[in-house]
Write an enzyme that holds these catalytic residues in place. Structure first.
Site, PDB file in Angstrom:
ATOM      1  N   ARG A 139      85.991   5.078  58.160  1.00 39.10           N
ATOM      2  CA  ARG A 139      85.480   4.350  57.010  1.00 39.10           C
ATOM      3  C   ARG A 139      84.810   3.055  57.466  1.00 39.10           C
ATOM      4  O   ARG A 139      85.393   2.250  58.169  1.00 39.10           O
ATOM      5  CB  ARG A 139      86.613   4.008  56.054  1.00 39.10           C
ATOM      6  CG  ARG A 139      86.142   3.153  54.909  1.00 39.10           C
ATOM      7  CD  ARG A 139      87.238   3.017  53.880  1.00 39.10           C
ATOM      8  NE  ARG A 139      86.933   1.932  52.979  1.00 39.10           N
ATOM      9  CZ  ARG A 139      87.044   2.020  51.669  1.00 39.10           C
ATOM     10  NH1 ARG A 139      87.433   3.147  51.118  1.00 39.10           N
ATOM     11  NH2 ARG A 139      86.797   0.997  50.907  1.00 39.10           N
ATOM     12  N   ARG A 197      79.772   3.156  51.929  1.00 40.12           N
ATOM     13  CA  ARG A 197      81.001   3.542  52.622  1.00 40.12           C
ATOM     14  C   ARG A 197      80.992   5.022  52.989  1.00 40.12           C
ATOM     15  O   ARG A 197      80.380   5.836  52.283  1.00 40.12           O
ATOM     16  CB  ARG A 197      82.249   3.175  51.810  1.00 40.12           C
ATOM     17  CG  ARG A 197      82.472   3.865  50.501  1.00 40.12           C
ATOM     18  CD  ARG A 197      81.778   3.258  49.300  1.00 40.12           C
ATOM     19  NE  ARG A 197      81.836   1.823  49.149  1.00 40.12           N
ATOM     20  CZ  ARG A 197      82.860   1.165  48.582  1.00 40.12           C
ATOM     21  NH1 ARG A 197      83.898   1.819  48.137  1.00 40.12           N
ATOM     22  NH2 ARG A 197      82.787  -0.129  48.437  1.00 40.12           N
ATOM     23  N   ASP A 224      85.613   7.025  50.284  1.00 39.30           N
ATOM     24  CA  ASP A 224      86.410   6.221  49.359  1.00 39.30           C
ATOM     25  C   ASP A 224      87.310   7.191  48.595  1.00 39.30           C
ATOM     26  O   ASP A 224      86.805   8.141  47.976  1.00 39.30           O
ATOM     27  CB  ASP A 224      85.425   5.548  48.385  1.00 39.30           C
ATOM     28  CG  ASP A 224      85.985   4.310  47.739  1.00 39.30           C
ATOM     29  OD1 ASP A 224      87.049   3.830  48.169  1.00 39.30           O
ATOM     30  OD2 ASP A 224      85.342   3.826  46.797  1.00 39.30           O
ATOM     31  N   ASP A 271      90.232   7.084  45.722  1.00 38.50           N
ATOM     32  CA  ASP A 271      90.886   6.196  44.751  1.00 38.50           C
ATOM     33  C   ASP A 271      91.850   6.996  43.887  1.00 38.50           C
ATOM     34  O   ASP A 271      91.461   8.029  43.321  1.00 38.50           O
ATOM     35  CB  ASP A 271      89.851   5.573  43.804  1.00 38.50           C
ATOM     36  CG  ASP A 271      88.966   4.547  44.486  1.00 38.50           C
ATOM     37  OD1 ASP A 271      89.412   3.936  45.464  1.00 38.50           O
ATOM     38  OD2 ASP A 271      87.817   4.375  44.010  1.00 38.50           O
TER      39      ASP A 271
HETATM   40  N1  ROI Z   1      78.238   4.188  42.816  1.00 42.36           N
HETATM   41  C1  ROI Z   1      78.328   5.529  42.732  1.00 42.36           C
HETATM   42  N2  ROI Z   1      77.339   6.206  42.125  1.00 42.36           N
HETATM   43  N3  ROI Z   1      79.401   6.211  43.223  1.00 42.36           N
HETATM   44  C2  ROI Z   1      80.429   5.553  43.826  1.00 42.36           C
HETATM   45  O1  ROI Z   1      81.407   6.201  44.273  1.00 42.36           O
HETATM   46  C3  ROI Z   1      80.374   4.155  43.923  1.00 42.36           C
HETATM   47  N4  ROI Z   1      81.369   3.451  44.517  1.00 42.36           N
HETATM   48  C4  ROI Z   1      81.337   2.138  44.599  1.00 42.36           C
HETATM   49  C5  ROI Z   1      80.189   1.323  44.081  1.00 42.36           C
HETATM   50  C6  ROI Z   1      79.575   0.530  45.217  1.00 42.36           C
HETATM   51  C7  ROI Z   1      80.712   0.398  42.987  1.00 42.36           C
HETATM   52  N5  ROI Z   1      79.150   2.147  43.494  1.00 42.36           N
HETATM   53  C8  ROI Z   1      79.241   3.493  43.412  1.00 42.36           C
HETATM   54  O2  ROI Z   1      82.353   1.491  45.156  1.00 42.36           O
END
Ligand code: ROI
Length: 158
Positions: free
Chosen positions: A83, A92, A95, A97
């Protein structure tokens, strides 16, 4: 068994492969059972626009892990995928979550559940609706009702 929904996202180093690798890693864990997942969606970044498009998905599974043990597990999978996180709301490689953990509300220093931004984000609600359109969320609206309130014109199903 705990019932958990997680969001997956990537916009670096072949995002589709990143998500597939994460789903494979999760499915190989003995503490995780009955893994299912949504379609993959590509979308423009929310937040800073000077970064590649994201690929997102949502996974559902059962687990014996506690919320913090699951968070540790997800963070170790993120690390294993090298990462890179250059800046807040920046690009990134992977991610992961925790969106929902049973119907629990958690406000811990490392973890807030339900995920505080999930209802605003089409890239979370659309894949969640693939798996469970009728599920009631915190404010007594279904996932599908939330989806109708969001602009998802930008999402492309892969
Ligand atoms: N925007 C999109 N489309 N998908 C994401 O997973 C995502 N993740 C983020 C930020 C940068 C807010 N924007 C994102 O962390």
């Amino acid at each position: 068994m705990n019932k958990v929904y997680i969001g997956l996202g990537s916009n670096l180093n072949n995002p589709v492969e990143q998500l597939e690798g994460a789903l494979n890693a999760l499915s190989n864990l003995p503490e995780i059972k009955e893994l299912t997942f949504s379609n993959f969606y590509s979308s423009k970044p929310v937040g800073p626009q000077d970064q590649p498009n994201f690929v997102n998905a949502v996974a559902l599974f059962s687990t014996t892990l506690t919320p913090i043990a699951l968070l540790d597990t997800l963070q170790s999978i993120e690390q294993a995928h090298n990462r890179i996180r250059e800046r807040h709301w920046g690009p990134r490689t992977l991610d992961l979550d925790i969106l929902l953990f049973n119907d629990e509300t958690l406000s811990l220093p490392r973890l807030t559940v339900p995920h505080p931004h999930m209802l605003e984000r089409g890239f979370v609600i659309q894949p969640l609706a693939d798996i469970t359109p009728g599920m009631l969320l915190s404010n007594d609206k279904t996932v599908e009702e939330h989806l109708h309130c969001l602009n998802t014109t930008d999402l492309v199903c892969l």
